[in-house]
Design a protein around this motif. Structure first.
Motif, PDB file in Angstrom:
ATOM      1  N   GLN A 240       0.839  -1.203   0.000  1.00 49.59           N
ATOM      2  CA  GLN A 240       0.000   0.000   0.000  1.00 49.59           C
ATOM      3  C   GLN A 240       0.872   1.250   0.000  1.00 49.59           C
ATOM      4  OE1 GLN A 240      -2.667   1.601   3.482  1.00 49.59           O
ATOM      5  NE2 GLN A 240      -3.947   0.186   2.285  1.00 49.59           N
ATOM      6  N   LEU A 241       0.476   2.234  -0.808  1.00 53.43           N
ATOM      7  CA  LEU A 241       1.173   3.509  -0.925  1.00 53.43           C
ATOM      8  C   LEU A 241       0.255   4.619  -0.426  1.00 53.43           C
ATOM      9  CD1 LEU A 241       2.222   3.093  -4.681  1.00 53.43           C
ATOM     10  CD2 LEU A 241       3.452   2.203  -2.707  1.00 53.43           C
ATOM     11  N   ARG A 242       0.814   5.560   0.333  1.00 58.79           N
ATOM     12  CA  ARG A 242       0.031   6.699   0.813  1.00 58.79           C
ATOM     13  C   ARG A 242       0.855   7.971   0.718  1.00 58.79           C
ATOM     14  NH1 ARG A 242      -1.512   5.430   6.757  1.00 58.79           N
ATOM     15  NH2 ARG A 242       0.604   4.579   6.692  1.00 58.79           N
ATOM     16  N   SER A 243       0.207   9.047   0.360  1.00 59.82           N
ATOM     17  CA  SER A 243       0.882  10.346   0.417  1.00 59.82           C
ATOM     18  C   SER A 243       1.004  10.762   1.873  1.00 59.82           C
ATOM     19  CB  SER A 243       0.102  11.387  -0.388  1.00 59.82           C
ATOM     20  OG  SER A 243      -1.241  11.482   0.071  1.00 59.82           O
ATOM     21  N   PHE A 244       1.959  11.629   2.157  1.00 58.45           N
ATOM     22  CA  PHE A 244       2.162  12.083   3.528  1.00 58.45           C
ATOM     23  C   PHE A 244       0.931  12.830   4.039  1.00 58.45           C
ATOM     24  CE2 PHE A 244       6.669  11.879   2.023  1.00 58.45           C
ATOM     25  CZ  PHE A 244       7.059  10.843   2.864  1.00 58.45           C
ATOM     26  N   ASN A 245       0.585  12.555   5.295  1.00 58.32           N
ATOM     27  CA  ASN A 245      -0.567  13.142   5.980  1.00 58.32           C
ATOM     28  C   ASN A 245      -1.904  12.682   5.401  1.00 58.32           C
ATOM     29  OD1 ASN A 245      -1.538  14.854   8.138  1.00 58.32           O
ATOM     30  ND2 ASN A 245      -2.149  16.356   6.603  1.00 58.32           N
ATOM     31  N   TYR A 246      -1.908  11.556   4.683  1.00 57.45           N
ATOM     32  CA  TYR A 246      -3.191  11.025   4.211  1.00 57.45           C
ATOM     33  C   TYR A 246      -3.971  10.437   5.387  1.00 57.45           C
ATOM     34  CZ  TYR A 246      -6.768   8.013   2.337  1.00 57.45           C
ATOM     35  OH  TYR A 246      -7.986   7.416   2.084  1.00 57.45           O
ATOM     36  N   HIS A 247      -5.252  10.785   5.445  1.00 50.49           N
ATOM     37  CA  HIS A 247      -6.185  10.178   6.395  1.00 50.49           C
ATOM     38  C   HIS A 247      -7.588  10.433   5.856  1.00 50.49           C
ATOM     39  CE1 HIS A 247      -8.525   9.462  10.070  1.00 50.49           C
ATOM     40  NE2 HIS A 247      -7.488   8.730  10.470  1.00 50.49           N
ATOM     41  N   PRO A 248      -8.465   9.412   5.849  1.00 53.80           N
ATOM     42  CA  PRO A 248      -9.787   9.602   5.235  1.00 53.80           C
ATOM     43  C   PRO A 248     -10.666  10.629   5.935  1.00 53.80           C
ATOM     44  CG  PRO A 248      -9.653   7.474   6.367  1.00 53.80           C
ATOM     45  CD  PRO A 248      -8.273   8.028   6.325  1.00 53.80           C
ATOM     46  N   VAL A 249     -10.345  10.977   7.190  1.00 60.40           N
ATOM     47  CA  VAL A 249     -11.178  11.939   7.930  1.00 60.40           C
ATOM     48  C   VAL A 249     -10.447  13.260   8.137  1.00 60.40           C
ATOM     49  CG1 VAL A 249     -12.468  12.367  10.050  1.00 60.40           C
ATOM     50  CG2 VAL A 249     -12.397  10.066   9.085  1.00 60.40           C
TER      51      VAL A 249
ATOM     52  N   ASN B  59      -8.888  18.398  -0.262  1.00 60.09           N
ATOM     53  CA  ASN B  59      -8.244  17.224  -0.864  1.00 60.09           C
ATOM     54  C   ASN B  59      -7.419  16.463   0.172  1.00 60.09           C
ATOM     55  OD1 ASN B  59      -9.265  17.687  -3.455  1.00 60.09           O
ATOM     56  ND2 ASN B  59      -7.648  19.173  -3.903  1.00 60.09           N
ATOM     57  N   ARG B  60      -7.533  15.127   0.129  1.00 58.54           N
ATOM     58  CA  ARG B  60      -6.855  14.277   1.110  1.00 58.54           C
ATOM     59  C   ARG B  60      -5.495  13.774   0.630  1.00 58.54           C
ATOM     60  NH1 ARG B  60     -10.725  15.961   3.757  1.00 58.54           N
ATOM     61  NH2 ARG B  60     -12.268  14.680   4.846  1.00 58.54           N
ATOM     62  N   GLY B  61      -5.252  13.778  -0.669  1.00 59.02           N
ATOM     63  CA  GLY B  61      -4.079  13.103  -1.209  1.00 59.02           C
ATOM     64  C   GLY B  61      -4.503  11.759  -1.778  1.00 59.02           C
ATOM     65  N   PHE B  62      -3.681  10.717  -1.567  1.00 61.79           N
ATOM     66  CA  PHE B  62      -4.037   9.408  -2.137  1.00 61.79           C
ATOM     67  C   PHE B  62      -3.617   8.271  -1.231  1.00 61.79           C
ATOM     68  CE2 PHE B  62       0.251  10.235  -3.729  1.00 61.79           C
ATOM     69  CZ  PHE B  62       0.889   9.031  -3.478  1.00 61.79           C
ATOM     70  N   CYS B  63      -4.333   7.173  -1.391  1.00 57.62           N
ATOM     71  CA  CYS B  63      -3.994   5.882  -0.795  1.00 57.62           C
ATOM     72  C   CYS B  63      -4.266   4.839  -1.869  1.00 57.62           C
ATOM     73  CB  CYS B  63      -4.826   5.602   0.453  1.00 57.62           C
ATOM     74  SG  CYS B  63      -4.570   3.959   1.173  1.00 57.62           S
ATOM     75  N   LEU B  64      -3.241   4.116  -2.293  1.00 56.54           N
ATOM     76  CA  LEU B  64      -3.360   3.131  -3.370  1.00 56.54           C
ATOM     77  C   LEU B  64      -2.819   1.783  -2.914  1.00 56.54           C
ATOM     78  CD1 LEU B  64      -2.013   5.187  -6.435  1.00 56.54           C
ATOM     79  CD2 LEU B  64      -4.403   4.862  -5.761  1.00 56.54           C
ATOM     80  N   ASN B  65      -3.529   0.725  -3.266  1.00 61.45           N
ATOM     81  CA  ASN B  65      -3.014  -0.633  -3.112  1.00 61.45           C
ATOM     82  C   ASN B  65      -2.375  -1.043  -4.429  1.00 61.45           C
ATOM     83  OD1 ASN B  65      -3.987  -1.073  -0.435  1.00 61.45           O
ATOM     84  ND2 ASN B  65      -6.040  -1.418  -1.274  1.00 61.45           N
TER      85      ASN B  65
ATOM     86  N   CYS C 111       6.169  -8.555 -14.539  1.00 59.87           N
ATOM     87  CA  CYS C 111       6.438  -7.623 -15.639  1.00 59.87           C
ATOM     88  C   CYS C 111       5.564  -6.373 -15.612  1.00 59.87           C
ATOM     89  CB  CYS C 111       6.247  -8.326 -16.993  1.00 59.87           C
ATOM     90  SG  CYS C 111       7.441  -9.633 -17.296  1.00 59.87           S
ATOM     91  N   GLY C 112       4.541  -6.323 -14.806  1.00 62.60           N
ATOM     92  CA  GLY C 112       3.658  -5.167 -14.735  1.00 62.60           C
ATOM     93  C   GLY C 112       3.207  -4.919 -13.312  1.00 62.60           C
ATOM     94  N   ILE C 113       2.508  -3.806 -13.112  1.00 61.24           N
ATOM     95  CA  ILE C 113       2.017  -3.474 -11.771  1.00 61.24           C
ATOM     96  C   ILE C 113       0.657  -2.795 -11.892  1.00 61.24           C
ATOM     97  CG2 ILE C 113       3.241  -1.255 -11.733  1.00 61.24           C
ATOM     98  CD1 ILE C 113       3.729  -1.859  -8.687  1.00 61.24           C
ATOM     99  N   GLN C 114      -0.240  -3.149 -10.987  1.00 62.15           N
ATOM    100  CA  GLN C 114      -1.613  -2.654 -11.010  1.00 62.15           C
ATOM    101  C   GLN C 114      -1.892  -1.868  -9.731  1.00 62.15           C
ATOM    102  OE1 GLN C 114      -4.761  -5.473 -12.258  1.00 62.15           O
ATOM    103  NE2 GLN C 114      -5.790  -4.961 -10.331  1.00 62.15           N
ATOM    104  N   TYR C 115      -2.517  -0.694  -9.895  1.00 61.73           N
ATOM    105  CA  TYR C 115      -2.841   0.181  -8.761  1.00 61.73           C
ATOM    106  C   TYR C 115      -4.357   0.312  -8.640  1.00 61.73           C
ATOM    107  CZ  TYR C 115       2.032   1.589  -9.570  1.00 61.73           C
ATOM    108  OH  TYR C 115       3.388   1.602  -9.780  1.00 61.73           O
ATOM    109  N   THR C 116      -4.845   0.289  -7.386  1.00 58.59           N
ATOM    110  CA  THR C 116      -6.271   0.450  -7.117  1.00 58.59           C
ATOM    111  C   THR C 116      -6.431   1.347  -5.895  1.00 58.59           C
ATOM    112  OG1 THR C 116      -6.662  -1.804  -7.919  1.00 58.59           O
ATOM    113  CG2 THR C 116      -8.447  -0.752  -6.690  1.00 58.59           C
ATOM    114  N   ALA C 117      -7.384   2.267  -5.945  1.00 53.47           N
ATOM    115  CA  ALA C 117      -7.629   3.144  -4.796  1.00 53.47           C
ATOM    116  C   ALA C 117      -8.052   2.323  -3.590  1.00 53.47           C
ATOM    117  CB  ALA C 117      -8.699   4.169  -5.142  1.00 53.47           C
ATOM    118  N   CYS C 118      -7.559   2.694  -2.409  1.00 49.00           N
ATOM    119  CA  CYS C 118      -7.902   1.981  -1.177  1.00 49.00           C
ATOM    120  C   CYS C 118      -9.398   2.110  -0.887  1.00 49.00           C
ATOM    121  CB  CYS C 118      -7.118   2.557   0.001  1.00 49.00           C
ATOM    122  SG  CYS C 118      -5.326   2.423  -0.155  1.00 49.00           S
ATOM    123  N   ALA C 119      -9.921   1.133  -0.169  1.00 47.97           N
ATOM    124  CA  ALA C 119     -11.315   1.210   0.249  1.00 47.97           C
ATOM    125  C   ALA C 119     -11.490   2.325   1.280  1.00 47.97           C
ATOM    126  CB  ALA C 119     -11.753  -0.127   0.834  1.00 47.97           C
ATOM    127  N   ASP C 120     -12.544   3.104   1.139  1.00 48.17           N
ATOM    128  CA  ASP C 120     -12.860   4.184   2.084  1.00 48.17           C
ATOM    129  C   ASP C 120     -14.149   3.810   2.796  1.00 48.17           C
ATOM    130  OD1 ASP C 120     -13.463   6.448   3.472  1.00 48.17           O
ATOM    131  OD2 ASP C 120     -13.116   7.838   1.818  1.00 48.17           O
TER     132      ASP C 120
END
Length: 422
Positions: free
Chosen positions: A267-276, A405-411, A297-306
């Motif tokens: 999981q990747l998150r931008s600094f100070n990311y928090h859903p609330v 804006n919160r930034g991002f959280c990706l799996n 050979c590849g990589i897939q990104y999906t937004a984290c569940a909120d």
């Protein structure tokens, strides 16, 4: 009478002659025994020796024999062990060493290691100090209690060896005042890294995140970690693990990566990311890298569940996040382009869509929906560009167009080379 004297004299002569013969024979055998490294015993001495051995056997029935060799060897046995990493009783990481070495180097014992022969030595320090110890913890004044004061708290990290190339910072605890609400600038509290590669200042809540710092060449210039606190009282708490990484290790990060992840998924998150309470930080510009594992050979990104908001805020980089915002892609100044804030995903395409030609690749993604197409529907995004690397950028302005804006959280999950999506 004369005959008796002659017989006695003759007997004495024979006895002396026989005794001399026996003596010469004994000396000869002893000499031969010495030449061959053995021991010769006369008939009478052999009898005494057998009697002595019988006595010893009788003694051993009641008294066990003394093991002289093992007794003296144990006194001179020296136990050695390497000064490797260890896990302390508190869960902190330390270095395995003797009690004397731990004390002399300023550490504290925290459990045993090396099968009980060593102690797990934990190094913990606070403001206005320096360290060259690997796996040192940098904590706030008064830790584990929070710190509400203001001022500057600095740690100088000195290389333990010239072969150290990077410093990894793990934020075990990281809670300081967040950015101001309008343009999301860290103007009250800041965490600043200097002495290495340029790193943006951060603030807010960043527990669980990490950074890689380029330590440069040689051992002259230390890397400095500084917390600057000001403004309103706030319960600040930090505990940062400082790990020194040698140049020739497999876990060294690639050049230009502020964050570096390993493993097939994560999981990747931008600094100070928090859903609330989180807010996207301004003035960010850094690379995020994922090590390509073998046979992938590849990589897939999906937004984290909120699970907190009625509409996902796991990817909100542009626009008024209080309202639904579609995805925006590409560079430029158009209404649906990413001119100010963006996450760069090299040659990205939504999963299920045919891979575009190189010239038609989507690179920048922003807006309030995570998708490589202009859409209000979030999608998993695939990239096959190697090495696996993202780039995050924000400017110093949010208002009036960008709100909340919160930034991002990706799996992420790496895709095997045999996957039909690739």
């Amino acid at each position: 009478m004369g005959l008796k004297c002659l017989v006695i004299l003759f007997g004495l002569l024979k006895f002396c002659e026989l005794n001399e013969t026996i003596h010469r024979d004994t000396l000869s055998r002893v000499a031969n025994s010495k030449a061959t490294g053995g021991i010769y015993l006369t008939k009478w001495n052999r009898g005494l020796e057998r009697g002595h051995q019988d006595t010893k056997k009788l003694e051993h029935r009641f008294w066990p024999p003394v093991q002289r060799d093992s007794r003296f060897l144990s006194l001179f046995t020296v136990v050695t062990f390497p000064n490797g990493g260890c896990a302390g009783a508190s869960g902190d990481n330390g270095t395995c060493m003797t009690a004397r070495e731990c004390t002399s180097r300023g550490g504290s014992a925290n459990g045993y290691c090396a099968n009980g022969f060593g102690l797990c030595c934990i190094f913990m320090t606070s403001c206005d100090s320096s360290t060259s110890e690997n796996s040192t913890y940098f904590v706030n004044s008064g830790y584990p209690a929070p710190y509400e004061g203001t001022g500057s708290c600095e740690l100088s990290v000195i290389k333990a060896h010239p072969d150290v190339c990077q410093i990894r910072l793990d934020f075990d605890r990281f809670s300081i005042a967040g950015p101001e609400q309008v343009n999301h600038v860290c103007n009250q509290d800041q965490f600043i890294v200097s002495g290495g590669n340029p790193i943006p200042a951060i603030c807010g809540s960043n527990q669980g995140s990490h950074m890689y710092v380029d330590a440069g060449i040689g051992t002259i210039n230390p890397v400095k970690l500084t917390f600057v606190t000001s403004g309103n009282p706030f319960e600040r708490l930090w505990k940062i693990k400082v790990t020194q990484i040698p140049c020739n290790t497999i876990y060294r990060a690639d050049e230009g990566c502020l964050q570096y992840y390993t493993g097939v998924s994560g999981q990747l998150r931008s600094f100070n990311y928090h859903p609330v309470t989180g807010l996207q930080l301004s003035n960010q510009d850094y690379g995020i890298c994922i090590r390509m594992e073998r046979n992938f050979c590849g990589i897939q990104y999906t937004a984290c569940a909120d699970t907190v908001n009625n509409r996902s805020r796991a990817f909100t980089l542009t626009g008024n996040s209080n309202n639904p915002v579609n995805s925006m892609i590409g560079s430029g100044s158009g209404a649906n382009n990413c001119a100010n804030d963006w996450l760069l995903v090299p040659c990205a395409a939504n999963v299920g869509r045919l891979q575009p030609a190189q010239a038609l690749c989507t690179d920048r993604i922003c807006g309030g929906t995570f998708s490589a197409d202009l859409s209000m529907q979030s999608s998993s995004v695939l990239s096959t560009v190697k090495p696996f690397r993202l780039w995050f950028h924000t400017d110093n302005t949010e208002a009036p167009a960008d709100i909340g804006n919160r930034g991002f959280c990706l799996n992420y999950i790496q895709q095997p080379c045999t996957n039909n999506l690739i």
